[in-house]
Design an enzyme around this catalytic site. Sequence first.
Site, PDB file in Angstrom:
ATOM      1  CB  CYS A   1      10.966  13.449  19.965  1.00 27.50           C
ATOM      2  SG  CYS A   1      10.802  14.943  20.938  1.00 27.50           S
TER       3      CYS A   1
ATOM      4  CG  ASP B   1      -9.675 -18.082  -6.595  1.00 28.27           C
ATOM      5  OD1 ASP B   1      -9.501 -18.528  -7.731  1.00 28.27           O
ATOM      6  OD2 ASP B   1      -9.990 -18.783  -5.614  1.00 28.27           O
TER       7      ASP B   1
ATOM      8  CG  ASP C   1     -10.128 -19.626  -0.859  1.00 28.29           C
ATOM      9  OD1 ASP C   1      -9.790 -19.616  -2.058  1.00 28.29           O
ATOM     10  OD2 ASP C   1     -10.879 -20.485  -0.362  1.00 28.29           O
TER      11      ASP C   1
END
Length: 810
Positions: free
Chosen positions: A17, A502, A696
């Site tokens: 389907c 980082d 960040d």
Amino acid sequence: MQQTLRLDVTGLSCAGCVRRAEAALSGVDGVHEARVNLATRRAEVAHDGAVTPAHAAAALAKAGYPAAEEDVRLRVDGATCGSCVARIEAALAAVPGVVSAAFNLANGQARLRILVGAVDEADLIAAVKRAGYAASTLTDDRPDAAAERDAADIARLRRDTLLAGLLTLPVMVLAMGGHVWPPFHHWLHGTIGMGTSWTIQFVLTSLVLFGPGLRFFKLGVPALLHRAPDMNALVALGTSAAWGFSTVATFAPGILPPGTAEVYFEAAAVIVTLILLGRWLEARARGQAGQAIRKLAGLQVREARVRRDGVMQMIAIGDLVTGDEIELRPGARVPTDGEIIEGRSDIDESMVTGEPLPVTRAAGERVIGGTVNGAGALMIRATATGKDTVLSQIMAAVADAQGAKLPIQSLVDRVTAIFVPVVIATALVTLGLWLAFGPAPALGLAVVAAVSVLVVACPCAMGLAVPVSIMVGTGRASELGVLFRRGDALQALQGVQIMAFDKTGTLTLGKPVVTGVTVLDGSEDTTLAAIAALEATSDHPIARAVVAEAEARGLTLPNVADAKAHAGLGVAGRIEGRMLKVGAARFFDDIPQGLAGTVAAWEAEGRSVLFAAFDDRIIAALAVSDRIKPEARSVIDALKAAGVRPAMITGDSRAAADAVAAELGIETVIAGVMPTVKAEALAELARQGRVGFVGDGINDAPALAAADVGIAMGSGTDVAIEAADVVLMSGDLRGVATAHRISLRTMSNIRQNLVWAFGYNVALIPVAAGLLAIFGGPMLSPMLASGAMAASSVLVITNALRLRRLRAVA
């Protein structure tokens, strides 16, 4: 510009389907990509902007999978005449996704029929307001529409299953009672007779098939006519074959070859009953799988106490606007994103960030809608409302991730594309072989074998294997504060071999302090004041540390002109007519010998060093230290234990980077790189394996985008978060290890489901065809086949639900 349209789809029961619905949507002009998720019943259509919900709904309806619709009622104020009615109806009808709209002037209610998922009530309210009228939801406590539909579906399946069971039980007793207790057969034969028994079974089985079981024919027969058979078609074929053969045996036995007049009414009735039971249990389990979204929706507040024109008043959350001042009482849930303007309190943010401990918030700090206030009274100013709030964005991201189609799904798609036709062909071949080579009377055995093949096959389990695990896994991740912004990141993360971090603000707290100042010329305070004045134009953590040091000394900062940031280097500007430059060593041509010894000692201790130069002559150096996050070491160790090699990529000096790396146990260090070069550094690491990157800051955005999987700290910048595939809402570094664990466990769960779904069919279809009987073994009863088929989907969903027990990495 590419846009995304979402619709809920009805009539889906298996992966076949899904494939046909996707093909129908992809055939609409302007559609770039169409994805349909069997677990959520949600279609996502990426298009060029010209495709309307009506176009997509028409394509789905033509394919036999209509878009889900629901009724919505709004309260509209301000209408006074017939022209108002026409204007309101026109405004509502113009909202994409509205099927029909009618406004009743007498009771002030607008009744709409909308496509589920294509339009929000907030859009409808906004449309009415643009037309010049006030609108609100009619009932503030209206349950979530998806939960309502799920509950209605479960109730309907429960009712039909129980009805089918009550009708099937007498059929089973009449047909099988003599096998369990032989005297019953003789009693039955001597009282009502076998002819009457068969007639009763015919009536009851017909009621089952064309009552609770009618859904299979309504969906299955059109699918057959469109040459696109699905699971419903298999059930319709199997049950109608058993019922039809038995009906002929009951009322026209002379048509059949001698000795073949047997009835299999109990098989047809039990098949429908067991499959309905399976779908009922499946619907209940699927409801549990979608709890994450409902939990998030439950965090939304319905009303807020707002100060307008100096008066406090309760208003619906939909009427909130940016800038509204909201009173927040102790223990109340924060109604929307805002900034505290009065008061101080502890806020429980666990439901959004996954962080268990409350955090203290005071004036000037942000609060998130859906979190819970502690013991303090607060006044907050709304900074975002509606879809712009963090909670709404989380819900949208979770929904997007849950609706994603992972690369592993392509295997399922290729198989299910041919699965049902192959099953029908296998059933026909089975029927022919038993008729040709089976022992006399072969017709009954041939029918039993063919029906068993049709019923035992289960594309439902195949179609659910991947999406239900994604649904549960990403939902559980959101509860733990890990937000998968892209669903395919769930699969990509488990394949990451190198996790690069980082340094500043990621591995460290990002709150450095000045720990050393050396001045070659002039007063230390005067020089520090000039440096701080220039750094005040930057929002870098190190710049903030310098400003904080000057403020702590009570220094007066001079005026700065023509300040300009140089990415990855530093900042420059004019102070009292002289050009001042402050930044890393690479920002300057050479370092004076008088500073070399001091700088070397600072760097050996892992401190970051800044230099300052007036008119290109270096006059001072500053040492800045940043503490390593307490959880950093445990995260690195957890990744190593999982077979992931940690690495560090930073713009800091080699000495500072090595000092942090040594403390954390990171062996691969790339230091002194410009922000634009971080992506190139990742490319170097990528030669050694798949790479993830955790950052960040704004300068991390290129690396986050370039990595195979970018993970942003929720405490970071919006730019970094937008570039990431995964966001850690709390900013806790342990979320990296938690995200990796969730990825591993979810993909393992998906593989378990696929092994079961495929293995089940590989093993049982030959058995259903009579393979064991050839060697003297038993035939597989159609009743057992239907029970096994129903159980397979339930087992797949139940296995996926185990992911709800996942825990965060401590």
